[in-house]
Scaffold this motif. Structure first.
Motif, PDB file in Angstrom:
ATOM      1  N   THR A  28     -19.048 -11.482 -37.249  1.00 22.84           N
ATOM      2  CA  THR A  28     -18.321 -10.968 -36.088  1.00 22.84           C
ATOM      3  C   THR A  28     -18.761 -11.662 -34.812  1.00 22.84           C
ATOM      4  OG1 THR A  28     -18.157  -8.810 -37.187  1.00 22.84           O
ATOM      5  CG2 THR A  28     -17.740  -8.875 -34.805  1.00 22.84           C
ATOM      6  N   ILE A  29     -20.064 -11.829 -34.655  1.00 20.01           N
ATOM      7  CA  ILE A  29     -20.596 -12.482 -33.454  1.00 20.01           C
ATOM      8  C   ILE A  29     -20.110 -13.925 -33.365  1.00 20.01           C
ATOM      9  CG2 ILE A  29     -22.727 -13.326 -32.389  1.00 20.01           C
ATOM     10  CD1 ILE A  29     -24.076 -10.756 -33.403  1.00 20.01           C
ATOM     11  N   ILE A  30     -20.101 -14.627 -34.482  1.00 18.17           N
ATOM     12  CA  ILE A  30     -19.649 -16.026 -34.481  1.00 18.17           C
ATOM     13  C   ILE A  30     -18.183 -16.122 -34.097  1.00 18.17           C
ATOM     14  CG2 ILE A  30     -19.220 -18.039 -35.952  1.00 18.17           C
ATOM     15  CD1 ILE A  30     -21.757 -17.193 -37.498  1.00 18.17           C
ATOM     16  N   LEU A  31     -17.375 -15.229 -34.630  1.00 13.79           N
ATOM     17  CA  LEU A  31     -15.951 -15.236 -34.281  1.00 13.79           C
ATOM     18  C   LEU A  31     -15.753 -15.004 -32.791  1.00 13.79           C
ATOM     19  CD1 LEU A  31     -14.384 -13.314 -37.306  1.00 13.79           C
ATOM     20  CD2 LEU A  31     -14.069 -15.725 -36.715  1.00 13.79           C
ATOM     21  N   VAL A  32     -16.573 -14.128 -32.196  1.00 15.83           N
ATOM     22  CA  VAL A  32     -16.481 -13.892 -30.751  1.00 15.83           C
ATOM     23  C   VAL A  32     -16.783 -15.182 -29.992  1.00 15.83           C
ATOM     24  CG1 VAL A  32     -17.562 -12.687 -28.807  1.00 15.83           C
ATOM     25  CG2 VAL A  32     -16.996 -11.424 -30.896  1.00 15.83           C
ATOM     26  N   PHE A  33     -17.804 -15.913 -30.418  1.00  9.62           N
ATOM     27  CA  PHE A  33     -18.161 -17.165 -29.748  1.00  9.62           C
ATOM     28  C   PHE A  33     -17.068 -18.215 -29.924  1.00  9.62           C
ATOM     29  CE2 PHE A  33     -22.363 -15.371 -29.494  1.00  9.62           C
ATOM     30  CZ  PHE A  33     -22.929 -15.986 -28.390  1.00  9.62           C
ATOM     31  N   VAL A  34     -16.487 -18.298 -31.112  1.00 11.84           N
ATOM     32  CA  VAL A  34     -15.418 -19.273 -31.354  1.00 11.84           C
ATOM     33  C   VAL A  34     -14.214 -18.951 -30.472  1.00 11.84           C
ATOM     34  CG1 VAL A  34     -13.759 -20.105 -33.065  1.00 11.84           C
ATOM     35  CG2 VAL A  34     -16.151 -19.805 -33.713  1.00 11.84           C
ATOM     36  N   LEU A  35     -13.856 -17.675 -30.383  1.00 10.43           N
ATOM     37  CA  LEU A  35     -12.734 -17.277 -29.526  1.00 10.43           C
ATOM     38  C   LEU A  35     -13.048 -17.542 -28.058  1.00 10.43           C
ATOM     39  CD1 LEU A  35     -11.673 -13.949 -31.294  1.00 10.43           C
ATOM     40  CD2 LEU A  35     -10.482 -16.154 -31.333  1.00 10.43           C
ATOM     41  N   TYR A  36     -14.301 -17.364 -27.683  1.00 11.56           N
ATOM     42  CA  TYR A  36     -14.697 -17.667 -26.304  1.00 11.56           C
ATOM     43  C   TYR A  36     -14.519 -19.154 -26.008  1.00 11.56           C
ATOM     44  CZ  TYR A  36     -17.692 -18.510 -22.254  1.00 11.56           C
ATOM     45  OH  TYR A  36     -18.168 -18.907 -21.029  1.00 11.56           O
ATOM     46  N   ALA A  37     -14.914 -20.015 -26.969  1.00 11.45           N
ATOM     47  CA  ALA A  37     -14.769 -21.457 -26.763  1.00 11.45           C
ATOM     48  C   ALA A  37     -13.314 -21.854 -26.594  1.00 11.45           C
ATOM     49  CB  ALA A  37     -15.396 -22.212 -27.932  1.00 11.45           C
ATOM     50  N   LYS A  38     -12.411 -21.116 -27.245  1.00 11.01           N
ATOM     51  CA  LYS A  38     -10.990 -21.436 -27.170  1.00 11.01           C
ATOM     52  C   LYS A  38     -10.314 -20.787 -25.954  1.00 11.01           C
ATOM     53  CE  LYS A  38      -6.788 -22.591 -28.122  1.00 11.01           C
ATOM     54  NZ  LYS A  38      -6.329 -23.931 -27.695  1.00 11.01           N
ATOM     55  N   PHE A  39     -10.641 -19.515 -25.689  1.00 12.10           N
ATOM     56  CA  PHE A  39      -9.908 -18.756 -24.670  1.00 12.10           C
ATOM     57  C   PHE A  39     -10.762 -18.373 -23.468  1.00 12.10           C
ATOM     58  CE2 PHE A  39      -7.879 -17.670 -28.788  1.00 12.10           C
ATOM     59  CZ  PHE A  39      -6.632 -18.240 -28.544  1.00 12.10           C
ATOM     60  N   GLY A  40     -11.904 -19.057 -23.283  1.00  4.61           N
ATOM     61  CA  GLY A  40     -12.764 -18.754 -22.146  1.00  4.61           C
ATOM     62  C   GLY A  40     -12.110 -19.027 -20.812  1.00  4.61           C
ATOM     63  N   ASN A  41     -11.025 -19.792 -20.808  1.00  3.71           N
ATOM     64  CA  ASN A  41     -10.327 -20.081 -19.552  1.00  3.71           C
ATOM     65  C   ASN A  41      -9.607 -18.857 -18.991  1.00  3.71           C
ATOM     66  OD1 ASN A  41      -8.721 -20.540 -21.947  1.00  3.71           O
ATOM     67  ND2 ASN A  41      -7.057 -21.161 -20.568  1.00  3.71           N
ATOM     68  N   PHE A  42      -9.504 -17.793 -19.791  1.00  3.81           N
ATOM     69  CA  PHE A  42      -8.871 -16.571 -19.306  1.00  3.81           C
ATOM     70  C   PHE A  42      -9.869 -15.583 -18.712  1.00  3.81           C
ATOM     71  CE2 PHE A  42      -5.873 -18.011 -22.610  1.00  3.81           C
ATOM     72  CZ  PHE A  42      -4.704 -18.089 -21.848  1.00  3.81           C
ATOM     73  N   LEU A  43     -11.162 -15.904 -18.780  1.00  2.00           N
ATOM     74  CA  LEU A  43     -12.191 -14.997 -18.277  1.00  2.00           C
ATOM     75  C   LEU A  43     -12.489 -15.287 -16.812  1.00  2.00           C
ATOM     76  CD1 LEU A  43     -14.676 -14.959 -21.297  1.00  2.00           C
ATOM     77  CD2 LEU A  43     -12.992 -13.228 -20.678  1.00  2.00           C
ATOM     78  N   PRO A  44     -12.908 -14.257 -16.076  1.00  2.00           N
ATOM     79  CA  PRO A  44     -13.166 -14.453 -14.641  1.00  2.00           C
ATOM     80  C   PRO A  44     -14.599 -14.885 -14.365  1.00  2.00           C
ATOM     81  CG  PRO A  44     -13.350 -12.126 -15.188  1.00  2.00           C
ATOM     82  CD  PRO A  44     -12.980 -12.842 -16.464  1.00  2.00           C
ATOM     83  N   GLY A  45     -14.864 -15.295 -13.127  1.00  2.00           N
ATOM     84  CA  GLY A  45     -16.207 -15.529 -12.634  1.00  2.00           C
ATOM     85  C   GLY A  45     -16.965 -16.605 -13.389  1.00  2.00           C
TER      86      GLY A  45
END
Length: 641
Positions: free
Chosen positions: A131-148
């Motif tokens: 689960t943690i790895i999937l969160v990191f992979v999704l962050y690498a792909k969609f981190g451009n939608f996060l603020p700050g």
């Protein structure tokens, strides 16, 4: 449908090939045979694919799939794994030239490899790490939608998958390199040592040294689990290996089921923080910090010994308070007899220490030399010499391969986390977040980090928990001036202690199943026994002398006062010093312990005065009871109690 006998043969071939491949590359045999050396990634890919294919052919996808051996999809996954691994092993030279422009084929194969790594990790260690790895992979792909400060420029799917698979700092990065080139040697060494009788020798040694004393069975459990843990580095494996002997022994001697299981779980977890293996974390820590392995060992040894000091003291005080005795003399083996029958098992330990700390050999090579010493030493005595058969050799090879399952799977998976954190700059962002949240207050930051480390470590193997914390939490402590090795030991301790901390406490669950008691109740008792493990990391932040950092005087003071504080906490928790402590005496003991570890002489002197007062009160109480008992016996001579 593939015949099961063919699959069985394939499993045997893989299990034999894995240690042979490991030996070949740890000793760099290709360099001597062909005067050329392969890329590390080629070896890692080969080792990973052999292990992971064996995982798919050995470990079922679910409990329902265990009936008739591997299913068709297990065979398919094993085949894909071998293809993905051999592709890198054979063509990495050409792959490296075009790594900046990934092809569609590499991206697709990278996506498949990601799924293979996640599925193998799920099979050996469950869903938390997946689960943690999937969160990191999704962050690498969609981190451009996060603020700050969490914002990153998202990667394309093609670049993301190819980097996860082929990038030097991702799957084939530090964790997998350490597992294959270093930890493999120690696991192989441990398998050979225990298969020829080393396990029985260590338990016999613990029995001969501790069995006759008060609370002997519990002290045997602590020492035996320590000896096992220094090699295996797995809390659950330690519980399973020694707990089946020590827990029933403790129960028969008068300890409750909960206390017996808690002693075993606490002692076995301590094996992960005690060198040389430390659940593989010692070697990974050395790679992260860019220091030699002996440096990590020296820094880690005193905190680990202080942990066991706390456990030993509480076990002893519990035995005294309950008036428990040691084992009968006829059940305690003679130390001289144990050494005479098993002295050959001390030879490889001496060889290992000499190779590491005198010859300064690479740890993996030193472990293989020690393995050779085990084999050679076993031929010096008839009892061990006659244990060698082809069946025994095959069993050792298969045992080594199986023992690598969890480590290789989680190290490959953890490489994804490290690569993404490094590639996206997430480590710097997390460090800033933690520092800002704590207001740059070291104690507050340490408390935040301890809680985060415990939560992130829940349900994950020690190596995976440490890797995650080393890249996310440790940098924040370093930014506030903490020595890097101290910061890494801090997060490592709390990641490890998640094995005892509810709700996900794997060592406690393993011990509870043997002790036949409530896992949560056992875990809470184990946390009290492991109090030193929760306190020493905080003390270490302010007293780096515990890690042999600083002047000689500072180091001696740090060790002395910390040991005294741990003793006082043990008195407080067990409610016993010279006699039973009442509530306010236990409070005094805790206050004294806290004052003593504050690195300030006025505070330390105040703590020493309180400790002396407590000792005086206890002495007078014990003296008064002795006088009263003598008076009672004078009036009633027949009263022998």
């Amino acid at each position: 449908m593939v015949r099961q006998d063919i699959l069985q043969s394939v499993r045997k071939v893989l299990a034999i090939a894995i240690p042979l491949v490991g030996i070949t590359f740890v000793l760099d045999i290709p360099l001597y045979l062909t005067a050329t050396s392969l890329f590390n990634q080629q070896y890692l890919a080969l080792f990973w694919c052999l292990i992971t294919a064996l995982i798919f052919l050995t470990m079922p996808a679910s409990k329902k799939a265990t009936a008739k051996g591997p299913k068709w999809y297990d065979i398919l996954l094993a085949g894909l794994t071998l293809f993905a691994g051999f592709y890198v092993a054979i063509f990495y030279g050409q792959i490296l030239l075009g790594l900046g422009t990934p092809t569609v084929f590499q991206a697709v194969l990278g996506c498949i490899t990601l799924m293979l790594v996640l599925e193998s990790t799920r099979r050996v260690s469950g869903l938390p790490l997946v689960t943690i790895i999937l969160v990191f992979v999704l962050y690498a792909k969609f981190g451009n939608f996060l603020p700050g400060i969490l914002y990153i420029k998202g990667l394309t799917w093609a670049r993301l998958f190819s980097q996860l698979y082929l990038g030097a700092d991702f799957m084939f990065g530090i964790p997998l390199r350490v597992a294959c080139l270093i930890v493999f040697g120690f696991i192989f060494f441990g398998q050979v040592l225990f298969k020829v009788g080393g396990g029985e020798f260590f338990i016999g040694l613990a029995m001969s040294l501790m069995g006759k004393y008060r609370g002997g069975p519990a002290k045997v459990a602590v020492l035996a689990s320590t000896l096992f843990g220094t090699i295996s580095g797995s809390a659950v494996a330690n519980v399973a290996g020694t707990g089946i002997i020590t827990i029933p022994l403790m129960k028969r001697s008068g300890y409750s089921e909960t206390y017996a299981g808690a002693v075993e779980a606490t002692s076995s977890t301590g094996g992960q923080i005690l060198p040389p293996v430390m659940g593989a974390a010692a070697f990974i820590m050395a790679e992260f910090l860019g220091v030699s392995y002996p440096v990590v060992v020296v820094a880690a040894v005193v905190p680990a010994l202080l942990y066991y000091l706390g456990v030993f003291m509480q076990v002893h005080l519990q035995a005294v308070s309950k008036d428990l005795k040691g084992l009968p003399a006829e059940k305690v083996p003679s130390f001289r007899t144990v050494i005479r029958e098993g002295w050959v098992f001390l030879i490889p330990v001496v060889v290992l220490v000499f190779a590491l700390f005198v010859l300064f050999m690479p740890p993996g090579v030193a472990a293989l030399y020690s393995l050779g010493a085990v084999v050679a030493a076993s031929f010096l005595k008839g009892k061990t010499r006659h244990t060698w058969t082809w069946a025994k050799v095959l069993d050792i090879f298969q045992g080594t391969s199986r023992a690598m399952f969890e480590l290789i799977a989680i190290c490959a998976a953890s490489g994804f986390i490290i690569g993404i954190v490094s590639y996206t700059g997430l480590g710097l962002s997390m460090s800033r977040l933690l520092t800002e949240a704590s207001g740059s207050n070291l104690l507050l930051l340490a408390m935040f980090t301890a809680v985060a480390s415990t939560i992130l470590g829940m349900g994950m193997p020690t190596a995976a928990a440490y890797i995650l914390l080393a890249v996310l939490a440790a940098p924040a402590l370093v930014n506030l001036g903490v020595e890097p090795i101290v910061a890494h030991l801090f997060v490592f301790y709390f990641g490890t202690l998640s094995m005892l901390t509810p709700p996900v406490c794997l060592a406690a669950y393993a011990a509870a199943s043997i002790a036949e008691t409530s896992p949560v109740r056992l875990a809470l008792r184990a946390m009290r026994l492991a109090i030193a493990g929760y306190l020493v990391p905080f003390i270490l932040l302010y007293n780096p002398g515990l890690a042999f950092i600083g002047s000689t005087g500072g180091i001696i003071q740090a060790i002395f006062f910390t040991a005294m504080a741990i003793a006082l906490f043990a008195f407080c928790i067990e409610g016993w010093l010279l006699h039973k402590l009442n509530l306010w005496e236990r409070v005094l003991s805790a206050i004294s312990a806290i004052a003593i570890v504050v690195p300030s002489w006025p505070s330390r002197l105040a703590g020493l005065v309180i400790a002396a007062l407590l000792l005086f009160i206890q002495f007078r109480k014990k003296l008064g009871l002795a006088v009263a008992k003598e008076a009672s016996m004078a009036v009633y001579p027949g009263n022998q109690k």
